[in-house]
Design a protein around this motif. Structure first.
Motif, PDB file in Angstrom:
ATOM      1  N   TRP A 196      21.912  77.385  -3.823  1.00 33.06           N
ATOM      2  CA  TRP A 196      21.331  77.068  -3.149  1.00 33.06           C
ATOM      3  C   TRP A 196      22.174  76.392  -2.011  1.00 33.06           C
ATOM      4  N   LEU A 197      21.591  77.219  -1.312  1.00 33.48           N
ATOM      5  CA  LEU A 197      22.936  76.566   0.331  1.00 33.48           C
ATOM      6  C   LEU A 197      21.974  75.624   1.321  1.00 33.48           C
ATOM      7  N   ASP A 198      21.461  74.608   1.888  1.00 30.45           N
ATOM      8  CA  ASP A 198      21.404  73.582   2.697  1.00 30.45           C
ATOM      9  C   ASP A 198      21.678  74.600   3.953  1.00 30.45           C
ATOM     10  N   ALA A 199      20.660  75.204   4.075  1.00 27.31           N
ATOM     11  CA  ALA A 199      21.391  76.308   5.325  1.00 27.31           C
ATOM     12  C   ALA A 199      21.225  75.825   6.948  1.00 27.31           C
ATOM     13  N   ASN A 200      20.425  74.853   7.547  1.00 33.50           N
ATOM     14  CA  ASN A 200      19.611  74.299   8.268  1.00 33.50           C
ATOM     15  C   ASN A 200      19.870  72.722   8.534  1.00 33.50           C
ATOM     16  N   GLY A 201      20.247  72.217   7.772  1.00 34.40           N
ATOM     17  CA  GLY A 201      19.685  70.372   7.626  1.00 34.40           C
ATOM     18  C   GLY A 201      19.825  69.917   8.514  1.00 34.40           C
ATOM     19  N   CYS A 202      19.602  68.716   8.240  1.00 30.88           N
ATOM     20  CA  CYS A 202      20.911  67.035   8.541  1.00 30.88           C
ATOM     21  C   CYS A 202      22.186  66.723   8.075  1.00 30.88           C
ATOM     22  N   CYS A 203      22.782  66.328   9.022  1.00 35.04           N
ATOM     23  CA  CYS A 203      22.679  65.049  10.473  1.00 35.04           C
ATOM     24  C   CYS A 203      23.362  64.654  10.854  1.00 35.04           C
ATOM     25  N   ALA A 204      24.708  65.694  10.491  1.00 31.25           N
ATOM     26  CA  ALA A 204      25.392  65.384  12.204  1.00 31.25           C
ATOM     27  C   ALA A 204      25.372  66.169  13.146  1.00 31.25           C
ATOM     28  N   THR A 205      25.788  67.498  12.583  1.00 27.37           N
ATOM     29  CA  THR A 205      25.956  68.416  13.171  1.00 27.37           C
ATOM     30  C   THR A 205      24.228  69.032  13.824  1.00 27.37           C
ATOM     31  N   ILE A 206      24.783  69.031  15.136  1.00 27.10           N
ATOM     32  CA  ILE A 206      23.141  69.164  15.968  1.00 27.10           C
ATOM     33  C   ILE A 206      22.321  70.754  15.511  1.00 27.10           C
ATOM     34  N   THR A 207      21.874  70.886  13.807  1.00 26.89           N
ATOM     35  CA  THR A 207      21.780  72.310  14.322  1.00 26.89           C
ATOM     36  C   THR A 207      19.935  72.595  14.191  1.00 26.89           C
ATOM     37  N   ALA A 208      19.415  73.586  14.713  1.00 29.76           N
ATOM     38  CA  ALA A 208      18.457  74.214  15.345  1.00 29.76           C
ATOM     39  C   ALA A 208      16.772  72.880  14.562  1.00 29.76           C
ATOM     40  N   HIS A 209      17.128  72.589  13.357  1.00 32.64           N
ATOM     41  CA  HIS A 209      16.636  71.532  12.352  1.00 32.64           C
ATOM     42  C   HIS A 209      16.815  70.179  13.198  1.00 32.64           C
ATOM     43  N   ARG A 210      17.816  70.022  13.430  1.00 29.34           N
ATOM     44  CA  ARG A 210      17.840  68.588  13.741  1.00 29.34           C
ATOM     45  C   ARG A 210      17.946  68.227  15.435  1.00 29.34           C
ATOM     46  N   SER A 211      17.903  69.809  15.932  1.00 24.29           N
ATOM     47  CA  SER A 211      17.472  68.866  17.975  1.00 24.29           C
ATOM     48  C   SER A 211      16.223  69.332  17.865  1.00 24.29           C
ATOM     49  N   ALA A 212      15.378  70.283  17.190  1.00 22.44           N
ATOM     50  CA  ALA A 212      14.401  70.609  17.484  1.00 22.44           C
ATOM     51  C   ALA A 212      13.046  69.913  17.720  1.00 22.44           C
ATOM     52  N   ALA A 213      12.644  69.545  19.237  1.00 26.05           N
ATOM     53  CA  ALA A 213      12.074  68.769  19.571  1.00 26.05           C
ATOM     54  C   ALA A 213      10.876  69.067  20.330  1.00 26.05           C
ATOM     55  N   SER A 214       9.478  69.084  19.991  1.00 25.53           N
ATOM     56  CA  SER A 214       7.964  69.490  20.027  1.00 25.53           C
ATOM     57  C   SER A 214       7.192  69.082  20.809  1.00 25.53           C
ATOM     58  N   PRO A 215       7.593  69.492  21.666  1.00 27.68           N
ATOM     59  CA  PRO A 215       6.351  69.145  23.430  1.00 27.68           C
ATOM     60  C   PRO A 215       4.977  69.085  22.844  1.00 27.68           C
ATOM     61  N   VAL A 216       4.708  68.738  22.218  1.00 27.32           N
ATOM     62  CA  VAL A 216       2.785  69.445  22.156  1.00 27.32           C
ATOM     63  C   VAL A 216       2.157  68.259  21.815  1.00 27.32           C
TER      64      VAL A 216
END
Length: 415
Positions: A196-216
């Motif tokens: 099982w690969l952590d394909a989009n997780g934390c922390c040092a790299t600004i991935t699509a998840h790490r960077s996602a700010a939801s303006p809601v």
């Protein structure tokens, strides 16, 4: 945006009054009766901070697979002056010790001005007048640190020229932040077996998840700060076997997804088809982005999101209670999904768009190895679906640790 005229008025009026040196004997306003009221002199410690700074959340210390304790949060900066501000350094301290110091290429890597694509590196660290930007922080805490601690931030800035009381170069001491003596929630893995690969997780790299700010709802929140996209490497190396645009080419498609803890099911969505792997994301309502999903509330108050499930696979109902390890549904590719995967995150509220992402650790797993950031592109370009894994240096069980981006994990079969 602040205009030069407005800031000049503020500097010459209110700020000038605030920064004026009081008389040594104190000041003595008159009461209505005419008698002086004597108060002691007040030490003026205010500092002009043309670039304001606010942390986005209060971080919780979390131990990760690198053996270190991480404090993960973002610093929102706004240039309130009428001149462009160049950010030259950000330093994070606790007491007398420096925990993080960012400058040059390291600062450029984690800085983004507002409106710029978060996953695209910035060209410079300039904040134009009235512009906001963010610095993504992954602060490492020395072993043996006792919590709570207080973090301090020093932000160094240069301007093209001095402006009134604003010098050309300055370091602002801003955004003190208390870190509580709390630990993240401990969960069982929602999947079983190896690869099982952590394909989009934390922390040092600004991935699509790490960077996602939801303006809601009038605020921006980082609900995906610690979210993981789990994909599986079959036989330890193979991501897909067959046409990469077919869900059936991914051997792990349909894998059971299990409850990570005891808890109550808050909501269940099971009405959307799988999205074709690799296809462009169509315009869709916000509610469809997570695809078919289950939201679970834990006894400790956090919420867990299991997203992009296979159509028709959910086995639980809203309002029911489940035990850790109980099957909730099957891994799919519904909603905003590039390929079959399980999107897994812990949240402060029931919605990923109106919550803050919270850290979590798994009770037990093995770190099998890591892959490189371009592994997915290489697998697609070659058409082989094969990904090279660099074996972990230590073959040991991990307890109460958080996986990091690009880790390859083996979960207990009894998960």
């Amino acid at each position: 945006m602040r205009t030069r005229a407005f800031f000049a008025v503020a500097a010459s009026g209110l700020l000038a009054a605030l920064l004026a040196t009081p008389p040594a004997t104190g000041w003595a306003p008159m009461t209505p009766a005419g008698s002086p009221v004597v108060r002691p002199a007040i030490a003026r410690t205010e500092q002009i901070t043309p670039v304001t700074a606010e942390p986005t959340t209060v971080p919780l210390p979390v131990k990760a697979t690198d053996g270190r304790t991480h404090l993960v949060y973002e610093l929102e900066l706004t240039n309130m002056s009428t001149l462009p501000a160049t950010l030259t350094a950000v330093r994070v301290t606790a007491g007398e010790g420096t925990l993080e110091e960012l400058s040059g290429a390291r600062l450029l890597r984690v800085f983004r001005p507002s409106g710029a694509p978060a996953e695209q590196p910035a060209r410079d660290t300039v904040l134009q007048p009235g512009r906001q930007g963010r610095v993504w922080l992954d602060v490492l805490v020395p072993a043996g640190t006792a919590f709570p601690i207080t973090l301090a931030h020093a932000v160094s800035v240069t301007y093209p020229e001095a402006l009134g009381i604003i010098p050309k170069t300055m370091t602002e001491n801003v955004a003190p932040l208390g870190v509580p003596d709390r630990r993240p929630v401990v969960l069982r893995p929602p999947l079983a077996g190896g690869g099982w690969l952590d394909a989009n997780g934390c922390c040092a790299t600004i991935t699509a998840h790490r960077s996602a700010a939801s303006p809601v709802d009038g605020r921006s929140r980082f609900g995906e700060r610690f979210a993981i996209d789990f994909v599986r490497l079959d036989h330890g190396t193979v991501l897909f076997d067959g046409p990469p645009d077919q869900v059936g080419s991914y051997p792990y498609y349909g894998t059971p997804v299990r409850a990570a803890a005891d808890g109550r099911i808050v909501s269940v969505t099971d009405e959307y088809p799988d999205k074709k792997p690799g296809s462009a994301t169509p315009d869709m309502p916000l509610a469809q982005y997570a695809g078919n999903n289950v939201v679970q509330q834990l006894a400790s108050g956090e919420y867990v999101l299991y997203a992009h499930l296979k159509p028709g696979s959910t086995r639980v109902l809203a309002g029911s209670t489940v035990k850790a390890g109980e099957v909730l549904g099957a891994l799919g590719s519904s909603g905003n999904s590039d390929a079959p995967h399980l999107h897994f995150e812990v949240m402060s509220a029931t919605s990923p768009f109106t919550s803050e992402g919270l850290p979590f650790v798994f009770s037990s797993f093995e770190l099998e190895g890591t892959v490189t950031p371009n592994a997915f592109d290489d697998a697609l370009a070659s058409g082989s679906g094969s990904i090279t894994v660099t074996p972990a240096r230590e073959d040991r069980d991990r307890t109460r640790e958080m996986p990091l981006y690009l880790d390859v994990l083996r979960f207990p079969r009894t998960a």
